[in-house]
Design a protein around this motif. Structure first.
Motif, mmCIF file in Angstrom:
data_model
loop_
_atom_site.group_PDB
_atom_site.id
_atom_site.type_symbol
_atom_site.label_atom_id
_atom_site.label_comp_id
_atom_site.label_asym_id
_atom_site.label_seq_id
_atom_site.Cartn_x
_atom_site.Cartn_y
_atom_site.Cartn_z
ATOM 1 N N LYS A 114 37.134 45.185 30.618
ATOM 2 C CA LYS A 114 38.310 46.061 30.592
ATOM 3 C C LYS A 114 39.526 45.239 30.169
ATOM 4 O O LYS A 114 40.066 44.457 30.941
ATOM 5 N N TRP B 84 47.459 41.098 29.004
ATOM 6 C CA TRP B 84 48.008 41.539 27.718
ATOM 7 C C TRP B 84 48.595 40.422 26.862
ATOM 8 O O TRP B 84 48.984 40.666 25.726
ATOM 9 N N SER C 181 40.944 41.412 31.629
ATOM 10 C CA SER C 181 41.848 40.474 30.942
ATOM 11 C C SER C 181 43.262 41.043 30.817
ATOM 12 O O SER C 181 43.466 42.250 30.885
ATOM 13 N N LEU D 291 45.099 32.706 37.118
ATOM 14 C CA LEU D 291 46.293 33.465 37.493
ATOM 15 C C LEU D 291 47.588 32.865 36.949
ATOM 16 O O LEU D 291 47.584 32.143 35.966
ATOM 17 N N GLY D 292 48.663 33.180 37.619
ATOM 18 C CA GLY D 292 49.985 32.828 37.106
ATOM 19 C C GLY D 292 50.329 31.356 37.242
ATOM 20 O O GLY D 292 49.587 30.566 37.822
ATOM 21 N N GLU E 295 57.181 33.249 38.738
ATOM 22 C CA GLU E 295 56.773 33.281 37.338
ATOM 23 C C GLU E 295 57.611 34.340 36.608
ATOM 24 O O GLU E 295 57.617 35.501 37.000
ATOM 25 N N THR F 269 47.634 40.873 41.454
ATOM 26 C CA THR F 269 46.436 41.680 41.159
ATOM 27 C C THR F 269 45.186 40.984 41.693
ATOM 28 O O THR F 269 44.269 41.630 42.207
ATOM 29 N N GLU G 185 39.762 48.933 39.010
ATOM 30 C CA GLU G 185 39.242 48.963 40.388
ATOM 31 C C GLU G 185 37.845 49.549 40.458
ATOM 32 O O GLU G 185 37.034 49.129 41.269
ATOM 33 N N CYS H 13 50.468 31.859 30.202
ATOM 34 C CA CYS H 13 50.421 31.351 31.581
ATOM 35 C C CYS H 13 50.731 29.862 31.638
ATOM 36 O O CYS H 13 51.131 29.344 32.671
ATOM 37 N N GLU I 166 45.494 47.715 29.449
ATOM 38 C CA GLU I 166 45.805 49.026 28.861
ATOM 39 C C GLU I 166 46.948 48.922 27.856
ATOM 40 O O GLU I 166 47.143 49.810 27.036
ATOM 41 N N GLY J 205 44.873 37.247 35.049
ATOM 42 C CA GLY J 205 46.028 38.121 35.224
ATOM 43 C C GLY J 205 46.929 37.563 36.300
ATOM 44 O O GLY J 205 46.928 36.356 36.561
ATOM 45 N N SER J 206 47.666 38.444 36.944
ATOM 46 C CA SER J 206 48.670 37.965 37.899
ATOM 47 C C SER J 206 48.045 37.678 39.266
ATOM 48 O O SER J 206 46.998 38.228 39.626
#
Ligand code: NAD
Length: 488
Positions: free
Chosen positions: A179, A155, A153, A255-256, A392, A236, A217, A288, A182, A232-233
């Protein structure tokens, strides 16, 4: 459990029901002050391996529980999050930079509701059955959990989006290794402290903290993780698709976006303007689903722009923990620079910045001078092919442009690589249906924004994603279907 070193918050991985320290850590910043305040485990293959093992070990018992037993546990977890709502909201605001008001009214209530919702919806699915009388057969489908789900996921809505994945995954009987980003790991770690109390057996939910490149990964590449749900993006997601291809993994990718708002001459501006301000600037524009291209029909263009800019200037930017603040801090110094650069590029191309970045001065309290703040920024006269209209930005920046006809605006709204969310403003019901059908967008809100029924599919077209999430869609993603034929 919670360790303190030099007054820093130190997080630990949560594996097999235990908090486990890591050998190395990443700094996590408070975006509103620019200070390091937390240490996040820098996990890699070893930690992911341990988490996957714990999830595999827990799978037989968890998957054999009845939907009702799982539902009761999810409901308890929802209750425990609601009970600690204020602590979660404070933590989310500090960790992410979002306003305390947004965290209190959107992020944390929705995180709790995700568990409550899937606790209920899991009880109401039915499988299919057909009869083939000429062959003396009945066919039916049966659904079973897939195994260990890998959940990754972003941020911007940390606990909200993480629980949007954990809740359906475990409701369906899977076990998970999650996960979080970070940059925003604290509320996920806080939630781990509630799992045992809610009755979630050890190993059902494992959280491994760390970067995408190492921990992410390792999860994507793990052979015993057959499905990955990722938000996410788009960049990625491309990497995740490549890395998971050798294993033929099942992927859900959210995604974006580069979301248009289309505002016709007959729109009710008293509703449209405040809602479009929210859709542009809520959560610092870091959603998003945020609007970043506003197409306004010529007849009301000048009036809209004047009123919209005047209202945008009223949005208060400052300390996120001040409940009167509307715009908090952006997630990081790098992200702030990236967003500012888009505004500079637009100016260099001849666009006009009407308020915000480079035009108005920030007025920040002394404690927030080093935070990553930016004022809501409105740009006009931007060309459709400009990067500000194509890429974006993911910050408090929105572009306003003029259009003449319905046909023209549909074409222009669709002329980006993304297709996540759109809004359409008009009092002509026929027109909103026509336009909604022709927009290349997974979600279309007419005369409103961000009104969600979790029963219905959520997700994007084109580069905005693959797959949908929601009651039925998440159930289908997180289960494997089998067709059984019985001849009598
Ligand atoms: P990101 O893609 O950089 O990171 C998302 C997550 O993926 C993080 O946990 C990150 O650590 C992890 N990651 C990064 N590289 C990885 C790799 N190689 N392998 C596995 N995991 C990896 O996105 P972000 O900057 O955290 O979030 C912002 C983006 O998310 C925006 O593009 C936004 O539009 C998108 N988003 C989409 C939705 C949606 O529902 N469609 C919702 C929220 C955010």
């Amino acid at each position: 459990m919670m360790a303190q070193s030099k007054a820093l918050l130190v997080l630990e991985n949560f594996i097999g029901g235990k908090f486990i320290p890591c050998s190395s850590y990443i700094d996590s910043y408070n975006p509103s002050t620019g200070d390091v305040y937390c240490k996040v485990p820098d996990s890699g293959k070893e930690e992911v391996e341990a988490a996957v093992k714990a999830a595999k070990d827990a799978f037989p018992i968890w998957s054999s529980k009845s939907p009702l037993e799982r539902s009761q546990i999810l409901t308890k977890l929802a209750y425990l999050i609601e009970h600690d709502l204020e602590a979660f909201a404070q933590a989310e605001s500090k960790d992410q930079g979002k306003t305390i008001t947004f965290a209190r009214t959107v992020d944390i209530p929705r995180a709790a509701y995700n568990f409550r919702f899937f606790a209920s919806s899991i009880l109401h699915h039915v499988t299919e059955c057909t009869e083939m009388t000429t062959m003396g057969c009945v066919h039916y489908t049966s659904r079973a959990p897939v195994g260990v789900a890998g959940l990754i996921s972003p941020w911007n809505l940390p606990l909200y989006l993480l629980t949007w994945k954990i809740a359906p995954a475990i409701a369906c009987g899977n076990t998970v290794v999650a996960k979080p980003s970070e940059m925003t790991s604290v509320t996920a770690w806080m939630m781990c402290k509630l799992l045992e109390k809610a009755g979630v057996p050890h190993g059902v939910v494992n959280i491994v903290f760390g970067t995408g490149a190492k921990a992410g990964e390792a999860l994507v590449c793990h052979p015993d993780v057959p499905l990955i749900s990722f938000t996410g993006s788009t960049l990625t997601a491309q990497r995740i698709m490549e890395k998971s291809a050798p294993h033929c993994k099942r992927l859900s990718l959210e995604l974006g976006g580069k979301n248009p708002a289309i505002i016709f001459d007959d729109a009710d501006l008293s509703q449209c303007i405040p809602t479009t301000l929210r859709s542009s600037f809520a959560n610092q524009g870091e959603i998003c689903l945020c609007t970043s291209r506003i197409f306004v029909q010529r007849g009301i263009y000048s009036e809209f722009l004047k009123r919209f800019v005047a209202e945008a200037k009223k949005w208060k930017t400052g300390n996120p923990s001040d409940p009167t603040v509307d715009v908090g801090a952006l997630i990081s110094k790098e992200h702030l620079e990236k967003v500012r650069n888009y505004v500079k590029k637009a100016q260099a191309e001849g666009a006009r910045v009407l308020c915000g970045e480079g035009v108005d001065a920030l007025d920040l309290p002394p404690g927030n001078q080093k935070g990553y703040f930016m004022l809501p920024t409105v740009i006009a006269e931007v060309k459709d092919e400009s990067c500000c209209m194509q890429e974006e930005i993911f910050g408090p920046v929105t572009c306003v442009v003029v259009f003449d006809t319905e046909e023209e605006v549909i074409k222009r709204a669709n002329s980006v690589k993304y297709g996540l969310a759109a809004t359409v403003w008009s009092s002509d019901v026929g027109r909103v249906h026509r336009v909604a059908h022709r927009l290349q967008s997974g979600l279309v809100w007419t005369n409103c924004w961000l009104v969600r029924d979790l029963n219905l599919p959520f997700g994007g077209m084109k580069a905005s994603g693959i797959g949908r999430e929601g009651a039925k869609d998440s159930y289908e993603f997180f289960t494997e279907v089998k067709t059984i034929t019985i001849k009598h």
